[in-house]
Design a protein around this motif. Structure first.
Motif, PDB file in Angstrom:
ATOM      1  N   LEU A 130       0.820  -1.199   0.000  1.00 40.57           N
ATOM      2  CA  LEU A 130       0.000   0.000   0.000  1.00 40.57           C
ATOM      3  C   LEU A 130       0.855   1.250   0.000  1.00 40.57           C
ATOM      4  CD1 LEU A 130      -2.835   1.256   0.155  1.00 40.57           C
ATOM      5  CD2 LEU A 130      -2.682   1.116   2.650  1.00 40.57           C
ATOM      6  N   GLY A 131       1.961   1.218   0.669  1.00 41.84           N
ATOM      7  CA  GLY A 131       2.823   2.389   0.710  1.00 41.84           C
ATOM      8  C   GLY A 131       3.516   2.664  -0.614  1.00 41.84           C
ATOM      9  N   GLU A 132       3.592   1.685  -1.526  1.00 43.79           N
ATOM     10  CA  GLU A 132       4.272   1.864  -2.813  1.00 43.79           C
ATOM     11  C   GLU A 132       3.294   2.153  -3.958  1.00 43.79           C
ATOM     12  OE1 GLU A 132       6.473  -1.664  -3.348  1.00 43.79           O
ATOM     13  OE2 GLU A 132       7.903  -1.268  -1.704  1.00 43.79           O
ATOM     14  N   LEU A 133       1.998   2.063  -3.730  1.00 38.97           N
ATOM     15  CA  LEU A 133       1.008   2.280  -4.788  1.00 38.97           C
ATOM     16  C   LEU A 133       0.827   3.753  -5.062  1.00 38.97           C
ATOM     17  CD1 LEU A 133      -1.747  -0.340  -3.790  1.00 38.97           C
ATOM     18  CD2 LEU A 133       0.020  -0.557  -5.540  1.00 38.97           C
ATOM     19  N   ALA A 134       0.446   4.032  -6.321  1.00 38.03           N
ATOM     20  CA  ALA A 134       0.077   5.405  -6.686  1.00 38.03           C
ATOM     21  C   ALA A 134      -1.247   5.744  -6.062  1.00 38.03           C
ATOM     22  CB  ALA A 134       0.025   5.547  -8.198  1.00 38.03           C
ATOM     23  N   ALA A 135      -1.575   7.030  -6.023  1.00 36.99           N
ATOM     24  CA  ALA A 135      -2.793   7.463  -5.356  1.00 36.99           C
ATOM     25  C   ALA A 135      -4.034   6.900  -6.009  1.00 36.99           C
ATOM     26  CB  ALA A 135      -2.857   8.991  -5.329  1.00 36.99           C
ATOM     27  N   ASP A 136      -4.042   6.756  -7.383  1.00 40.91           N
ATOM     28  CA  ASP A 136      -5.230   6.243  -8.057  1.00 40.91           C
ATOM     29  C   ASP A 136      -5.334   4.731  -7.979  1.00 40.91           C
ATOM     30  OD1 ASP A 136      -3.004   5.795  -9.551  1.00 40.91           O
ATOM     31  OD2 ASP A 136      -3.916   6.356 -11.485  1.00 40.91           O
ATOM     32  N   GLU A 137      -4.277   4.057  -7.500  1.00 39.68           N
ATOM     33  CA  GLU A 137      -4.306   2.599  -7.388  1.00 39.68           C
ATOM     34  C   GLU A 137      -4.722   2.145  -5.993  1.00 39.68           C
ATOM     35  OE1 GLU A 137      -0.391   1.430  -8.349  1.00 39.68           O
ATOM     36  OE2 GLU A 137      -0.638   1.638 -10.544  1.00 39.68           O
ATOM     37  N   VAL A 138      -4.797   3.043  -5.069  1.00 37.45           N
ATOM     38  CA  VAL A 138      -5.145   2.703  -3.691  1.00 37.45           C
ATOM     39  C   VAL A 138      -6.646   2.509  -3.575  1.00 37.45           C
ATOM     40  CG1 VAL A 138      -5.120   3.489  -1.299  1.00 37.45           C
ATOM     41  CG2 VAL A 138      -3.196   3.997  -2.793  1.00 37.45           C
ATOM     42  N   PRO A 139      -7.085   1.392  -3.014  1.00 35.71           N
ATOM     43  CA  PRO A 139      -8.525   1.187  -2.813  1.00 35.71           C
ATOM     44  C   PRO A 139      -9.096   2.294  -1.943  1.00 35.71           C
ATOM     45  CG  PRO A 139      -7.311  -0.860  -2.480  1.00 35.71           C
ATOM     46  CD  PRO A 139      -6.299   0.191  -2.623  1.00 35.71           C
ATOM     47  N   SER A 140     -10.345   2.582  -2.222  1.00 33.16           N
ATOM     48  CA  SER A 140     -10.987   3.700  -1.523  1.00 33.16           C
ATOM     49  C   SER A 140     -11.045   3.471  -0.012  1.00 33.16           C
ATOM     50  CB  SER A 140     -12.397   3.918  -2.074  1.00 33.16           C
ATOM     51  OG  SER A 140     -13.178   2.735  -1.911  1.00 33.16           O
ATOM     52  N   THR A 141     -11.183   2.199   0.374  1.00 29.04           N
ATOM     53  CA  THR A 141     -11.284   1.923   1.816  1.00 29.04           C
ATOM     54  C   THR A 141      -9.952   2.093   2.540  1.00 29.04           C
ATOM     55  OG1 THR A 141     -10.903  -0.421   1.381  1.00 29.04           O
ATOM     56  CG2 THR A 141     -13.190   0.332   1.466  1.00 29.04           C
ATOM     57  N   LEU A 142      -8.853   2.098   1.770  1.00 25.22           N
ATOM     58  CA  LEU A 142      -7.531   2.169   2.403  1.00 25.22           C
ATOM     59  C   LEU A 142      -6.863   3.515   2.245  1.00 25.22           C
ATOM     60  CD1 LEU A 142      -6.123  -1.318   1.369  1.00 25.22           C
ATOM     61  CD2 LEU A 142      -7.224  -0.686   3.503  1.00 25.22           C
ATOM     62  N   ARG A 143      -7.530   4.450   1.519  1.00 27.92           N
ATOM     63  CA  ARG A 143      -6.917   5.755   1.309  1.00 27.92           C
ATOM     64  C   ARG A 143      -6.609   6.524   2.610  1.00 27.92           C
ATOM     65  NH1 ARG A 143     -10.604   7.510  -3.919  1.00 27.92           N
ATOM     66  NH2 ARG A 143      -9.575   6.081  -5.423  1.00 27.92           N
ATOM     67  N   PRO A 144      -7.453   6.420   3.642  1.00 21.53           N
ATOM     68  CA  PRO A 144      -7.116   7.142   4.884  1.00 21.53           C
ATOM     69  C   PRO A 144      -5.811   6.670   5.513  1.00 21.53           C
ATOM     70  CG  PRO A 144      -9.435   6.541   4.870  1.00 21.53           C
ATOM     71  CD  PRO A 144      -8.808   5.812   3.700  1.00 21.53           C
ATOM     72  N   PHE A 145      -5.357   5.425   5.159  1.00 22.08           N
ATOM     73  CA  PHE A 145      -4.174   4.863   5.799  1.00 22.08           C
ATOM     74  C   PHE A 145      -2.937   4.875   4.910  1.00 22.08           C
ATOM     75  CE2 PHE A 145      -8.042   2.605   7.109  1.00 22.08           C
ATOM     76  CZ  PHE A 145      -8.112   2.976   8.439  1.00 22.08           C
ATOM     77  N   ALA A 146      -3.080   5.428   3.692  1.00 18.94           N
ATOM     78  CA  ALA A 146      -1.990   5.345   2.730  1.00 18.94           C
ATOM     79  C   ALA A 146      -0.772   6.159   3.186  1.00 18.94           C
ATOM     80  CB  ALA A 146      -2.463   5.820   1.354  1.00 18.94           C
ATOM     81  N   ARG A 147      -1.002   7.275   3.923  1.00 13.99           N
ATOM     82  CA  ARG A 147       0.109   8.151   4.335  1.00 13.99           C
ATOM     83  C   ARG A 147       0.731   7.731   5.681  1.00 13.99           C
ATOM     84  NH1 ARG A 147       0.438  12.771   1.361  1.00 13.99           N
ATOM     85  NH2 ARG A 147      -1.283  13.221  -0.068  1.00 13.99           N
ATOM     86  N   PHE A 148       0.194   6.683   6.261  1.00 15.31           N
ATOM     87  CA  PHE A 148       0.746   6.235   7.545  1.00 15.31           C
ATOM     88  C   PHE A 148       2.112   5.603   7.342  1.00 15.31           C
ATOM     89  CE2 PHE A 148      -3.391   5.607  10.191  1.00 15.31           C
ATOM     90  CZ  PHE A 148      -3.728   6.933   9.938  1.00 15.31           C
ATOM     91  N   ALA A 149       2.930   5.619   8.402  1.00 16.99           N
ATOM     92  CA  ALA A 149       4.191   4.885   8.366  1.00 16.99           C
ATOM     93  C   ALA A 149       3.902   3.396   8.314  1.00 16.99           C
ATOM     94  CB  ALA A 149       5.020   5.214   9.616  1.00 16.99           C
ATOM     95  N   PRO A 150       4.798   2.571   7.721  1.00 17.80           N
ATOM     96  CA  PRO A 150       4.512   1.146   7.544  1.00 17.80           C
ATOM     97  C   PRO A 150       4.127   0.453   8.846  1.00 17.80           C
ATOM     98  CG  PRO A 150       6.435   1.769   6.263  1.00 17.80           C
ATOM     99  CD  PRO A 150       6.070   2.957   7.064  1.00 17.80           C
ATOM    100  N   GLY A 151       4.915   0.682   9.903  1.00 13.98           N
ATOM    101  CA  GLY A 151       4.615   0.000  11.163  1.00 13.98           C
ATOM    102  C   GLY A 151       3.292   0.438  11.735  1.00 13.98           C
ATOM    103  N   ARG A 152       3.041   1.732  11.708  1.00  8.82           N
ATOM    104  CA  ARG A 152       1.784   2.265  12.237  1.00  8.82           C
ATOM    105  C   ARG A 152       0.594   1.832  11.383  1.00  8.82           C
ATOM    106  NH1 ARG A 152      -0.811   7.500  11.895  1.00  8.82           N
ATOM    107  NH2 ARG A 152      -1.914   7.992  13.845  1.00  8.82           N
ATOM    108  N   ARG A 153       0.824   1.779  10.055  1.00  8.63           N
ATOM    109  CA  ARG A 153      -0.255   1.359   9.147  1.00  8.63           C
ATOM    110  C   ARG A 153      -0.611  -0.104   9.371  1.00  8.63           C
ATOM    111  NH1 ARG A 153       1.669   3.495   4.758  1.00  8.63           N
ATOM    112  NH2 ARG A 153       2.975   1.719   4.183  1.00  8.63           N
ATOM    113  N   ALA A 154       0.403  -0.989   9.549  1.00 15.13           N
ATOM    114  CA  ALA A 154       0.126  -2.403   9.774  1.00 15.13           C
ATOM    115  C   ALA A 154      -0.583  -2.620  11.093  1.00 15.13           C
ATOM    116  CB  ALA A 154       1.428  -3.185   9.736  1.00 15.13           C
ATOM    117  N   ARG A 155      -0.363  -1.726  12.068  1.00 17.35           N
ATOM    118  CA  ARG A 155      -0.976  -1.888  13.388  1.00 17.35           C
ATOM    119  C   ARG A 155      -2.396  -1.331  13.416  1.00 17.35           C
ATOM    120  NH1 ARG A 155       2.419   0.711  15.705  1.00 17.35           N
ATOM    121  NH2 ARG A 155       1.340   2.664  16.237  1.00 17.35           N
TER     122      ARG A 155
END
Length: 434
Positions: free
Chosen positions: A28-53
Motif C-alpha cells: 500500500l505504501g508503494e502504490l500510486a494514489a489512483d491505485e489505492v482502494p478507496s477503503t484504504l486511502r485514509p491509511f496510505a500516508r501512515f508509516a509502515p509499522g503504524r499502518r500495519a498496526r
C-alpha cells in the motif's frame, strides 16, 4: 494460474494473517494514489509499522474483497521470492521454506489447492503450539513438584522449629510460673513484714507521744525552776553590785588620793613634761617616711595582759617576727605588714612600741610607712639589730615594764638579765592575726 473458488476449513491462522497484513501494508505504501482502494486511502500516508498496526482489519478485508489489490500484493511476493511463488503456484510447499511465508503466498496467489496448503500450515502451527503447550505444561508440573517438595521441606523445618519454640515456651512458662510463685511468696512476706512494721511504728508513735508529754511537763518544771534561779541570781547580782559599788568608791577615793599626791610631788620637784623617751636616745637609723598605714587585727589575750601594764614599752625584733610569720614574702612586704599591725596594736593598748630591723648591711635606709604610736629603727652600719634591742632595754629606767618580742634565745637571755620580759615571736604573730 487462475484463481479457483476454494474455502478454508477455519479462520486464517493469526500468524499467517499478520504476515499477509504486513505484505499488504508494505505494498500500500508503494502504490500510486489512483491505485489505492478507496477503503484504504485514509491509511496510505501512515508509516509502515503504524499502518500495519492501525489498519490491520481494513487491509485484511481489502485483500479478501478486492482482487486487484490482492494481485498487486501477490506481485510483490513474486518479485521478492520468485522461487517460493513459483512452487506455491504449482500447488507445492517447499519443505525448507517458512510455513508462514508458504501460507501467506498461497493465500495471496490463490493457486489450485491453496486452501489445503493454508490448512496444512494451520495444522502444523497448531501441533507446534500443542507441543509447546505440552512441554510447558510438563515443565510447569515439574516446577510445581519441585515447589511442593520445597514447600514440604520448609513445612517440616517450620514444624520442627515450632516444636522447638513450643518446648522453649513451655519451659519458659514453667520458669515464669515458678518465678511468679516466688514473687507472690515474697509479696506475702513483705505484706506481713509491713503489717508488723506498721504495728511497731504505731507503738513507737504512741511511745513518742507519751515521751513528748513527759518532756513538756519536765520542760515546764525546768522553766519554773529557771525562773526561780534567775530571780535568785538577779538578787545576788544586785547585792554584789551594791558591794562592788562600795569597793569601787573606796578604790576611787584611794586612787584620787595617790593622783593628788603625785601631782603635788611633781609640783614640788618642778618636773618638766616628758618629751623624750629613753628609747629615743639609742643610736639607730630612722626609716624615710612614706605616709601613714592602716590599722591591723586585734591583739591576742596573752600579750594584751602584758601590754595592759602602765607605761609598758614593747620592743620588737622586726625580721625575727616577719620571717616567722611571712617567710615567703619580700622583705619590703614583711616590714610593711608588721609595722601596720603594730600600729593597730598601739592604738588599742596605748603601749609604747619600738620595732628594730637589721640595717647593718644596708647602704640606704628603706622607706617605711610608720603609723602613729610606733617607732621604727634600723641598726647602724656594723651594728646588729640584737645589739640595738639590748641598748633599748638598758636605756629604760629600773622598774619600768619592758617586753621584748624575739625568738632568738641569745636576745631573750640578754634582755631577761637586764630586767625585761622576753616573749616568743609566735605570740605576737598570733596576736596580729586575730
Amino acid at each position: 494460474m487462475t484463481e479457483t473458488p476454494e474455502a478454508l476449513k477455519g479462520p486464517l491462522p493469526e500468524p499467517v494473517r499478520q504476515r499477509v497484513v504486513a505484505l499488504a501494508s508494505d505494498t500500500l505504501g508503494e502504490l500510486a494514489a489512483d491505485e489505492v482502494p478507496s477503503t484504504l486511502r485514509p491509511f496510505a500516508r501512515f508509516a509502515p509499522g503504524r499502518r500495519a498496526r492501525l489498519a490491520a482489519t481494513p487491509l485484511a478485508a481489502a485483500l479478501e474483497s478486492d482482487i486487484v489489490f490482492r494481485q498487486r500484493v501477490s506481485e510483490r511476493i513474486r518479485s521478492a521470492v520468485p522461487d517460493l511463488a513459483e512452487a506455491v503456484g504449482h500447488g507445492q510447499a517447499p519443505p525448507a521454506a517458512d510455513p508462514l511465508d508458504v501460507a501467506a503466498a498461497a493465500f495471496l496467489l490463490r493457486p489450485v489447492g491453496w486452501a489445503k496448503i493454508v490448512d496444512d500450515v494451520a495444522d502444523h502451527l497448531e501441533r507446534e503450539a500443542l507441543a509447546q503447550t505440552s512441554g510447558a505444561e510438563a515443565e510447569t508440573v515439574a516446577r510445581l513438584r519441585e515447589q511442593v517438595s520445597a514447600a514440604r521441606t520448609e513445612a517440616r523445618a517450620d514444624r520442627d522449629r515450632l516444636r522447638g519454640e513450643l518446648a522453649s515456651l513451655k519451659e519458659e512458662n514453667a520458669t515464669l510460673r515458678k518465678t511468679l510463685k516466688q514473687a507472690r511468696d515474697r509479696a506475702s512476706l513483705a505484706e506481713k513484714e509491713a503489717a508488723k512494721q506498721a504495728e511497731l511504728a504505731a507503738e513507737i508513735r504512741d511511745q513518742a507521744t507519751s515521751d513528748s508529754a513527759r518532756a513538756d511537763s519536765e520542760l515546764r518544771r525546768i522553766r519554773s525552776r529557771l525562773t526561780d534561779v534567775e530571780s535568785s541570781l538577779e538578787t545576788a547580782r544586785r547585792s554584789a553590785r551594791e558591794g562592788r559599788d562600795v569597793a569601787s568608791a573606796r578604790l576611787r577615793l584611794l586612787m584620787d588620793t595617790l593622783v593628788d599626791a603625785a601631782q603635788g610631788l611633781r609640783r614640788e620637784l618642778a618636773l618638766p613634761p616628758v618629751t623624750t623617751r629613753p628609747a629615743d636616745t639609742v643610736a639607730a637609723h630612722s626609716p624615710a617616711s612614706s605616709g601613714a598605714a592602716a590599722a591591723g587585727p586585734e591583739d591576742a589575750a596573752s600579750l594584751e595582759t602584758l601590754l595592759g601594764l602602765p607605761q609598758v614599752h614593747l620592743v620588737v625584733d622586726g625580721y625575727n617576727v616577719t620571717k616567722t610569720a611571712w617567710p615567703t614574702l619580700t622583705l619590703e612586704t614583711q616590714r610593711s605588714r608588721l609595722v601596720t599591725g603594730l600600729g593597730g596594736l598601739a592604738g588599742r593598748t596605748g603601749a609604747e612600741i619600738t620595732c628594730v630591723f637589721d640595717g647593718a648591711k644596708l647602704d640606704v635606709t628603706p622607706a617605711v610607712a610608720v603609723p602613729r604610736g610606733v617607732r621604727v629603727r634600723f641598726s647602724p652600719a656594723g651594728v646588729t639589730a640584737d645589739e640595738v634591742i639590748r641598748r633599748l632595754v638598758a636605756a629604760e629606767p629600773p622598774g619600768r615594764p619592758v617586753v621584748v618580742v624575739s625568738s632568738d634565745r641569745e636576745v631573750a637571755d640578754g634582755v631577761r638579765r637586764a630586767g625585761a620580759r622576753p616573749v616568743a615571736a609566735t605570740a605576737l604573730v598570733r596576736a596580729l592575726s586575730h
